[in-house]
Scaffold this motif. Structure first.
Motif, PDB file in Angstrom:
ATOM      1  N   SER A  58     -47.274  73.448   6.101  1.00  0.00           N
ATOM      2  CA  SER A  58     -48.133  73.778   7.176  1.00  0.00           C
ATOM      3  C   SER A  58     -47.512  72.994   8.445  1.00  0.00           C
ATOM      4  N   ASP A  59     -46.348  71.783   8.179  1.00  0.00           N
ATOM      5  CA  ASP A  59     -45.865  71.290   9.259  1.00  0.00           C
ATOM      6  C   ASP A  59     -44.710  71.846   9.778  1.00  0.00           C
ATOM      7  N   PRO A  60     -44.582  72.352  11.231  1.00  0.00           N
ATOM      8  CA  PRO A  60     -43.694  73.066  11.867  1.00  0.00           C
ATOM      9  C   PRO A  60     -42.175  72.368  11.782  1.00  0.00           C
ATOM     10  N   ARG A  61     -42.125  71.017  11.073  1.00  0.00           N
ATOM     11  CA  ARG A  61     -40.785  70.607  11.013  1.00  0.00           C
ATOM     12  C   ARG A  61     -40.204  71.229   9.544  1.00  0.00           C
ATOM     13  N   PHE A  62     -41.147  72.190   8.984  1.00  0.00           N
ATOM     14  CA  PHE A  62     -40.389  72.740   7.786  1.00  0.00           C
ATOM     15  C   PHE A  62     -40.312  74.316   8.198  1.00  0.00           C
ATOM     16  N   SER A  63     -39.342  74.847   7.735  1.00  0.00           N
ATOM     17  CA  SER A  63     -38.865  76.338   8.391  1.00  0.00           C
ATOM     18  C   SER A  63     -38.588  77.076   6.880  1.00  0.00           C
ATOM     19  N   ARG A  64     -39.170  78.427   7.192  1.00  0.00           N
ATOM     20  CA  ARG A  64     -38.971  79.452   6.230  1.00  0.00           C
ATOM     21  C   ARG A  64     -37.859  80.355   6.980  1.00  0.00           C
ATOM     22  N   ALA A  65     -37.916  80.533   8.136  1.00  0.00           N
ATOM     23  CA  ALA A  65     -36.769  81.462   8.861  1.00  0.00           C
ATOM     24  C   ALA A  65     -35.620  80.889   8.641  1.00  0.00           C
ATOM     25  N   MET A 287     -41.769  78.197  -5.250  1.00  0.00           N
ATOM     26  CA  MET A 287     -41.013  79.213  -4.796  1.00  0.00           C
ATOM     27  C   MET A 287     -41.078  79.102  -3.146  1.00  0.00           C
ATOM     28  N   PHE A 288     -40.265  80.120  -2.726  1.00  0.00           N
ATOM     29  CA  PHE A 288     -40.280  80.061  -1.074  1.00  0.00           C
ATOM     30  C   PHE A 288     -39.980  78.649  -0.315  1.00  0.00           C
ATOM     31  N   PRO A 289     -38.799  78.172  -0.997  1.00  0.00           N
ATOM     32  CA  PRO A 289     -38.559  76.742  -0.252  1.00  0.00           C
ATOM     33  C   PRO A 289     -38.602  76.878   1.216  1.00  0.00           C
ATOM     34  N   ARG A 290     -39.153  75.662   1.853  1.00  0.00           N
ATOM     35  CA  ARG A 290     -38.960  75.340   3.367  1.00  0.00           C
ATOM     36  C   ARG A 290     -37.871  74.558   3.380  1.00  0.00           C
ATOM     37  N   TYR A 291     -37.088  74.957   4.554  1.00  0.00           N
ATOM     38  CA  TYR A 291     -35.835  73.713   4.747  1.00  0.00           C
ATOM     39  C   TYR A 291     -36.389  72.989   6.089  1.00  0.00           C
ATOM     40  N   ALA A 292     -36.167  71.684   5.806  1.00  0.00           N
ATOM     41  CA  ALA A 292     -36.317  70.706   6.728  1.00  0.00           C
ATOM     42  C   ALA A 292     -35.666  70.758   8.189  1.00  0.00           C
ATOM     43  N   LEU A 293     -36.061  70.694   9.228  1.00  0.00           N
ATOM     44  CA  LEU A 293     -35.542  70.908  10.533  1.00  0.00           C
ATOM     45  C   LEU A 293     -34.982  69.635  10.902  1.00  0.00           C
ATOM     46  N   THR A 294     -35.487  68.759  10.445  1.00  0.00           N
ATOM     47  CA  THR A 294     -35.214  67.065  10.980  1.00  0.00           C
ATOM     48  C   THR A 294     -35.661  66.254   9.411  1.00  0.00           C
ATOM     49  N   ASP A 295     -35.164  65.027   9.585  1.00  0.00           N
ATOM     50  CA  ASP A 295     -35.333  64.014   8.703  1.00  0.00           C
ATOM     51  C   ASP A 295     -37.049  64.133   8.572  1.00  0.00           C
ATOM     52  N   VAL A 296     -37.531  64.072   7.366  1.00  0.00           N
ATOM     53  CA  VAL A 296     -38.959  63.978   7.227  1.00  0.00           C
ATOM     54  C   VAL A 296     -39.267  63.101   6.082  1.00  0.00           C
TER      55      VAL A 296
END
Ligand code: HEM
Length: 396
Positions: A58-65, A287-296
């Motif tokens: 749920s945290d916007p620092r993680f992305s599926r796009a 599944m459906f890994p989320r990519y960190a957009l910043t260090d978390v």
């Protein structure tokens, strides 16, 4: 421990039958954010605590796009088109809002009597065939397909074709094959044709409603409609429920006291289904890994920007920080904040339909078969998306 020193474990962890792999429990306690290598794609982080799983979802620092086009950790050789599951807000919000205009709670609730009728009819046919019989083939598989076809307005006579397609997307053999190149276009062309028919002659079914859905003049594009109806509803809506239902029946039969309590007090059905959703692992793996957009930071570990993170729903559902006696099946458990339908923006679009189908199906099985029992020959399947009984022979 530096990232280089961390062990990278092969994943998914081996499991027997319907259990949650014991490794999850060990990791949750000692290494809640660990390194794993799936059969395909780059290594990633596996997250096993409920709080961390919710953060990743749920945290916007993680992305599926951002994951799209990258070498995502995955069970299948091919990279799939992730459709709605490959988007972030606000693009995702737009698509989701339009989908929700058609897939409303009212439309789902209107299906209750219909689901009952379909399930009853399938059980009539099953009884007529005699016992023992395979609950998967004769009930768990056809039920969600018939329901979603009825809702979408897809002719059920084409059942063999959908089953071939949806199974091709989820079975183990497809992990190595090229379903995206072969089955994908076939299913897309079929759905495009149904959409074309609805553009000419509007219909009241879900597909017609999706074609018509408007939000301030915005509407779903042809590709969005095809992806949503094909992968999003036909596949996600059938393979999941057809794995969950026999898994739930098996689990109840293995827990005779819980089953007897449910038979005695049928008002337990809603909480029983929530508990079975929590307890019975349905996904083959995180599944459906989320990519960190910043260090978390997660449980004391820094996940670097650009790293993929896999949230384990099955592990989160057994987290003792959230669930007392997590390994006990307690059909009265309340509250039950399981994450079997995900959490946050991508929370399962079909959750209410799935709940409805599971409640009605289990209710009818209890009504009609006072002495339901397992027969010999249960087999288990682990596909690329879901796991559960492949054959569930039952008698009564
Ligand atoms: C027991 C049955 C089901 C389970 C366990 C399940 C599980 C899930 C989970 C965990 C997600 C989110 C994945 C993530 O965020 O990584 C999801 C998303 C989704 N599910 Fe389900 N699902 C079930 C049934 C259904 C049904 C019946 C439908 C449709 C008829 C459906 C359609 C979808 C769609 C379209 C999404 C994507 C939502 C989005 O990206 O906004 N699912 N499901």
């Amino acid at each position: 421990m530096s990232d280089e020193q961390r062990p990278v474990r092969p994943y998914p962890f081996p499991t027997r039958t319907s259990e949650v792999a014991p490794m999850y429990e060990a990791l949750r306690r000692t290494e809640p954010v660990s390194r794993v290598q799936l059969p395909y794609g780059e290594p990633g982080w596996l997250v096993t605590r409920h709080a961390d799983v919710r953060t990743v979802l749920s945290d916007p620092r993680f992305s599926r796009a951002v994951a799209q086009g990258l070498d995502q950790p995955r069970l299948r050789r091919e990279n799939m088109n992730d459709g709605i599951m490959g988007m972030d807000p606000p693009d995702h919000t737009r698509l989701r809002k339009l989908a929700m205009k058609a897939f409303t709670a009212r439309r789902v609730e209107r299906m209750r009597a219909e689901v009952h009728k379909i399930a009853d009819g399938l059980l009539d046919a099953m009884v007529a065939r005699g016992r023992p019989t395979d609950l998967v083939e004769h009930f768990a598989r056809p039920l969600p397909v018939t329901v979603i076809c009825g809702m979408l307005g897809v002719p059920i006579e084409d059942y063999p074709r959908f089953t071939r397609w949806t199974e091709a997307f989820t079975n183990n053999e497809s992990a190595l094959g090229d379903v995206v190149a072969t089955v994908g276009p076939e299913m897309d062309a079929y759905i495009a044709d149904l959409i074309g028919q609805r553009r000419l002659r509007p219909t009241d079914d879900l597909l017609g409603a999706l074609v018509r859905a408007r939000d301030d003049g915005d509407k779903l594009t042809e590709t969005e409609l095809i992806d949503l109806a094909g992968a999003g509803l036909l596949t996600a809506g059938t393979e999941t429920v057809s794995a969950a239902l026999p898994g739930f029946v098996y689990t109840l039969l293995e827990h005779p006291e819980a089953l007897a309590a449910l038979r005695r007090d049928r008002s337990l059905m809603p909480s029983a289904v929530e508990e079975l959703l929590r307890y019975v692992p349905i996904n083959s793996a995180a599944m459906f890994p989320r990519y960190a957009l910043t260090d978390v930071e997660l449980s004391g570990v820094t996940v670097r920007a650009g790293d993929p993170v896999l949230p384990s729903l099955a592990a989160a559902n057994r987290d003792p920080e959230v669930f007392a006696d997590p390994d006990v099946l307690d059909l009265t458990r309340k509250p039950n904040p399981h994450v079997t339908f995900g959490y946050g923006a991508h929370l399962c679009l079909g959750a209410q339909l799935a709940r409805l189908e599971l409640q009605v199906a289990l209710g009818l099985l209890l009504d009609r078969f006072g002495d339901l029992a397992l027969a010999d020959g249960v087999t288990w399947r682990t596909g690329v998306i879901v796991r559960g009984p492949g054959v569930l022979p039952i008698t009564w």
